[in-house]
Design a protein around this motif. Structure first.
Motif, PDB file in Angstrom:
ATOM      1  N   HIS A 217       9.845   5.605  -6.128  1.00  0.00           N
ATOM      2  CA  HIS A 217       9.659   4.434  -6.997  1.00  0.00           C
ATOM      3  C   HIS A 217       8.355   3.690  -6.697  1.00  0.00           C
ATOM      4  CE1 HIS A 217      13.761   4.879  -8.447  1.00  0.00           C
ATOM      5  NE2 HIS A 217      14.201   4.914  -7.185  1.00  0.00           N
ATOM      6  N   PHE A 218       7.565   4.157  -5.744  1.00  0.00           N
ATOM      7  CA  PHE A 218       6.323   3.472  -5.352  1.00  0.00           C
ATOM      8  C   PHE A 218       6.602   2.013  -4.988  1.00  0.00           C
ATOM      9  CE2 PHE A 218       5.253   6.460  -8.877  1.00  0.00           C
ATOM     10  CZ  PHE A 218       4.804   7.501  -8.083  1.00  0.00           C
ATOM     11  N   TYR A 219       7.680   1.804  -4.286  1.00  0.00           N
ATOM     12  CA  TYR A 219       8.140   0.438  -3.978  1.00  0.00           C
ATOM     13  C   TYR A 219       8.102   0.237  -2.455  1.00  0.00           C
ATOM     14  CZ  TYR A 219      11.186  -3.663  -3.583  1.00  0.00           C
ATOM     15  OH  TYR A 219      11.702  -4.906  -3.295  1.00  0.00           O
ATOM     16  N   CYS A 220       7.578  -0.911  -2.048  1.00  0.00           N
ATOM     17  CA  CYS A 220       7.553  -1.294  -0.621  1.00  0.00           C
ATOM     18  C   CYS A 220       8.535  -2.435  -0.424  1.00  0.00           C
ATOM     19  CB  CYS A 220       6.143  -1.711  -0.199  1.00  0.00           C
ATOM     20  SG  CYS A 220       6.074  -2.276   1.529  1.00  0.00           S
ATOM     21  N   ILE A 221       9.508  -2.209   0.418  1.00  0.00           N
ATOM     22  CA  ILE A 221      10.564  -3.201   0.601  1.00  0.00           C
ATOM     23  C   ILE A 221      10.030  -4.472   1.257  1.00  0.00           C
ATOM     24  CG2 ILE A 221      11.253  -2.163   2.803  1.00  0.00           C
ATOM     25  CD1 ILE A 221      13.536  -3.889   0.247  1.00  0.00           C
ATOM     26  N   TRP A 222       9.045  -4.328   2.161  1.00  0.00           N
ATOM     27  CA  TRP A 222       8.551  -5.510   2.883  1.00  0.00           C
ATOM     28  C   TRP A 222       7.540  -6.298   2.041  1.00  0.00           C
ATOM     29  CZ3 TRP A 222       9.294  -0.800   5.467  1.00  0.00           C
ATOM     30  CH2 TRP A 222      10.352  -0.800   6.380  1.00  0.00           C
ATOM     31  N   CYS A 223       6.803  -5.592   1.175  1.00  0.00           N
ATOM     32  CA  CYS A 223       5.912  -6.313   0.256  1.00  0.00           C
ATOM     33  C   CYS A 223       6.693  -6.881  -0.927  1.00  0.00           C
ATOM     34  CB  CYS A 223       4.827  -5.367  -0.279  1.00  0.00           C
ATOM     35  SG  CYS A 223       3.704  -4.766   0.993  1.00  0.00           S
ATOM     36  N   GLY A 224       7.824  -6.209  -1.229  1.00  0.00           N
ATOM     37  CA  GLY A 224       8.595  -6.626  -2.400  1.00  0.00           C
ATOM     38  C   GLY A 224       7.861  -6.328  -3.699  1.00  0.00           C
ATOM     39  N   THR A 225       7.074  -5.268  -3.693  1.00  0.00           N
ATOM     40  CA  THR A 225       6.216  -4.955  -4.844  1.00  0.00           C
ATOM     41  C   THR A 225       6.414  -3.497  -5.252  1.00  0.00           C
ATOM     42  OG1 THR A 225       4.568  -6.523  -4.045  1.00  0.00           O
ATOM     43  CG2 THR A 225       3.838  -4.923  -5.712  1.00  0.00           C
ATOM     44  N   THR A 226       6.451  -3.274  -6.574  1.00  0.00           N
ATOM     45  CA  THR A 226       6.467  -1.915  -7.133  1.00  0.00           C
ATOM     46  C   THR A 226       5.066  -1.595  -7.622  1.00  0.00           C
ATOM     47  OG1 THR A 226       8.769  -2.151  -7.811  1.00  0.00           O
ATOM     48  CG2 THR A 226       7.499  -0.384  -8.840  1.00  0.00           C
ATOM     49  N   TYR A 227       4.441  -0.586  -7.045  1.00  0.00           N
ATOM     50  CA  TYR A 227       3.075  -0.224  -7.392  1.00  0.00           C
ATOM     51  C   TYR A 227       3.073   0.805  -8.542  1.00  0.00           C
ATOM     52  CZ  TYR A 227       1.884  -2.628  -3.060  1.00  0.00           C
ATOM     53  OH  TYR A 227       1.733  -3.576  -2.090  1.00  0.00           O
ATOM     54  N   GLU A 228       1.910   0.978  -9.146  1.00  0.00           N
ATOM     55  CA  GLU A 228       1.810   1.845 -10.322  1.00  0.00           C
ATOM     56  C   GLU A 228       1.986   3.312  -9.956  1.00  0.00           C
ATOM     57  OE1 GLU A 228      -1.847   1.037 -12.267  1.00  0.00           O
ATOM     58  OE2 GLU A 228      -1.317  -1.032 -12.799  1.00  0.00           O
ATOM     59  N   ASP A 229       1.357   3.727  -8.881  1.00  0.00           N
ATOM     60  CA  ASP A 229       1.464   5.118  -8.459  1.00  0.00           C
ATOM     61  C   ASP A 229       1.233   5.201  -6.956  1.00  0.00           C
ATOM     62  OD1 ASP A 229      -1.256   4.687  -8.202  1.00  0.00           O
ATOM     63  OD2 ASP A 229      -1.710   5.638 -10.127  1.00  0.00           O
ATOM     64  N   SER A 230       1.232   6.414  -6.436  1.00  0.00           N
ATOM     65  CA  SER A 230       1.071   6.613  -5.000  1.00  0.00           C
ATOM     66  C   SER A 230      -0.303   6.168  -4.514  1.00  0.00           C
ATOM     67  CB  SER A 230       1.297   8.076  -4.647  1.00  0.00           C
ATOM     68  OG  SER A 230       0.371   8.897  -5.354  1.00  0.00           O
ATOM     69  N   GLU A 231      -1.324   6.360  -5.343  1.00  0.00           N
ATOM     70  CA  GLU A 231      -2.668   5.939  -4.956  1.00  0.00           C
ATOM     71  C   GLU A 231      -2.753   4.423  -4.860  1.00  0.00           C
ATOM     72  OE1 GLU A 231      -7.313   6.448  -6.484  1.00  0.00           O
ATOM     73  OE2 GLU A 231      -5.662   7.442  -7.534  1.00  0.00           O
ATOM     74  N   ASP A 232      -2.146   3.738  -5.835  1.00  0.00           N
ATOM     75  CA  ASP A 232      -2.112   2.273  -5.805  1.00  0.00           C
ATOM     76  C   ASP A 232      -1.343   1.777  -4.587  1.00  0.00           C
ATOM     77  OD1 ASP A 232      -2.410  -0.380  -6.553  1.00  0.00           O
ATOM     78  OD2 ASP A 232      -0.623  -0.345  -7.834  1.00  0.00           O
ATOM     79  N   LEU A 233      -0.263   2.448  -4.250  1.00  0.00           N
ATOM     80  CA  LEU A 233       0.549   2.073  -3.105  1.00  0.00           C
ATOM     81  C   LEU A 233      -0.205   2.240  -1.798  1.00  0.00           C
ATOM     82  CD1 LEU A 233       3.736   1.535  -2.290  1.00  0.00           C
ATOM     83  CD2 LEU A 233       3.523   3.880  -1.506  1.00  0.00           C
ATOM     84  N   ASN A 236      -3.247  -0.422  -1.622  1.00  0.00           N
ATOM     85  CA  ASN A 236      -2.986  -1.862  -1.665  1.00  0.00           C
ATOM     86  C   ASN A 236      -1.846  -2.317  -0.750  1.00  0.00           C
ATOM     87  OD1 ASN A 236      -4.985  -2.416  -3.645  1.00  0.00           O
ATOM     88  ND2 ASN A 236      -3.606  -1.629  -5.226  1.00  0.00           N
ATOM     89  N   CYS A 237      -0.981  -1.404  -0.355  1.00  0.00           N
ATOM     90  CA  CYS A 237       0.130  -1.788   0.530  1.00  0.00           C
ATOM     91  C   CYS A 237      -0.401  -1.959   1.951  1.00  0.00           C
ATOM     92  CB  CYS A 237       1.214  -0.726   0.493  1.00  0.00           C
ATOM     93  SG  CYS A 237       2.645  -1.165   1.518  1.00  0.00           S
ATOM     94  N   PRO A 238      -0.056  -3.030   2.667  1.00  0.00           N
ATOM     95  CA  PRO A 238      -0.587  -3.262   4.024  1.00  0.00           C
ATOM     96  C   PRO A 238      -0.229  -2.170   5.012  1.00  0.00           C
ATOM     97  CG  PRO A 238       0.403  -5.256   3.152  1.00  0.00           C
ATOM     98  CD  PRO A 238       0.756  -4.151   2.205  1.00  0.00           C
ATOM     99  N   GLY A 239       0.933  -1.534   4.886  1.00  0.00           N
ATOM    100  CA  GLY A 239       1.318  -0.522   5.854  1.00  0.00           C
ATOM    101  C   GLY A 239       2.472   0.307   5.392  1.00  0.00           C
ATOM    102  N   ASN A 240       2.899   1.189   6.274  1.00  0.00           N
ATOM    103  CA  ASN A 240       3.954   2.123   5.927  1.00  0.00           C
ATOM    104  C   ASN A 240       5.240   1.904   6.721  1.00  0.00           C
ATOM    105  OD1 ASN A 240       2.315   3.509   4.098  1.00  0.00           O
ATOM    106  ND2 ASN A 240       1.355   4.636   5.773  1.00  0.00           N
TER     107      ASN A 240
END
Length: 246
Positions: A217-233, A236-240
């Protein structure tokens, strides 16, 4: 004349008794003084008196050692030594009055020191045990806090996974524990799934579910954000992981 003497006599009540008591006390005190004067002193008392008298008196010219010191220029009251850095008073004399053998006092002193050292060691060991117990409690408390935090993150991830799956018309979770379990569990559950679920720890479940949310789902639970795709994730996501987001 006899009648006149009788009239002059003090007839106050109790006065003769007081006089007799005073006379008896005075007589007793005089007797004690006489006994003290007549009492013979013991040999130890006489030796102590003679010793104290000698120690209190200064050395005279009749003492050979003192006479030799005077010939070398020593004067009474000066410190010993060429530069006067020595002692002024003679070394005190310690008289052994007890009946114990030689070395007994040293033995008592050594035993007292050993007893004190053992007591100090016990206190030190007790202090170390208390500090160790406190450290263990802090570690257990920290682990408990971390475990509770991971359990909360897992429930949050399960809730988000259920919502995102349902948005994609996924009616059945990939794994039973990917979604929050209903309050009333069904009686007939798959025993094999239960065994697999029980083998996973909370941290392992959280890691697996986090990876699924990011990849599916390209979703980060700690950011609480759904990104457009894997590249965007990835850009822009701070970490894994949870540690990267703290």
């Amino acid at each position: 004349l006899l009648e006149l003497l009788t009239l002059r006599q003090d007839v106050r009540p109790g006065l003769p008794m007081v006089r007799r008591v005073k006379e008896a006390i005075q007589k007793e005190e005089k007797q004690k003084e006489a006994n003290e004067k007549n009492r013979q002193k013991s040999i130890k008392e006489e030796e102590k008196e003679r010793r104290d008298l000698v120690l209190k008196s200064a050395l005279g010219n009749e003492n050979k050692g003192f006479a030799l010191l005077q010939k070398m220029g020593y004067k009474s009251g000066q410190a010993l030594g060429k530069s006067g850095e020595g002692i002024v008073e003679p070394i005190p004399l310690n008289i052994k009055t007890g009946l114990s053998g030689l070395g007994h006092e040293e033995l008592k002193k050594r035993k007292a020191e050993e007893k004190l050292e053992n007591y100090r060691q016990k206190l030190h060991m007790k202090k170390q045990a208390n500090e160790q117990a406190a450290d263990q409690f802090r570690v257990r408390f920290k682990n408990k806090q971390e475990e509770r935090k991971m359990e909360g993150d897992l429930r949050k991830s399960q809730r988000a996974c259920q919502q995102l799956d349902m948005q994609k018309d996924i009616d059945v979770p990939k794994e039973t524990w990917y979604w929050l379990e209903p309050e009333e569990e069904e009686k007939n559950e798959d025993k094999e799934d239960e065994c697999i679920t029980s083998d996973l720890s909370v941290s392992e479940k959280l890691h697996i579910l986090t990876t699924y949310l990011r990849e599916e789902h390209f979703y980060c639970i700690w950011c609480g954000t759904t990104y457009e795709d894997s590249e965007d994730l990835s850009s822009n996501c701070p970490g894994n992981s949870a540690a990267d987001h703290d």
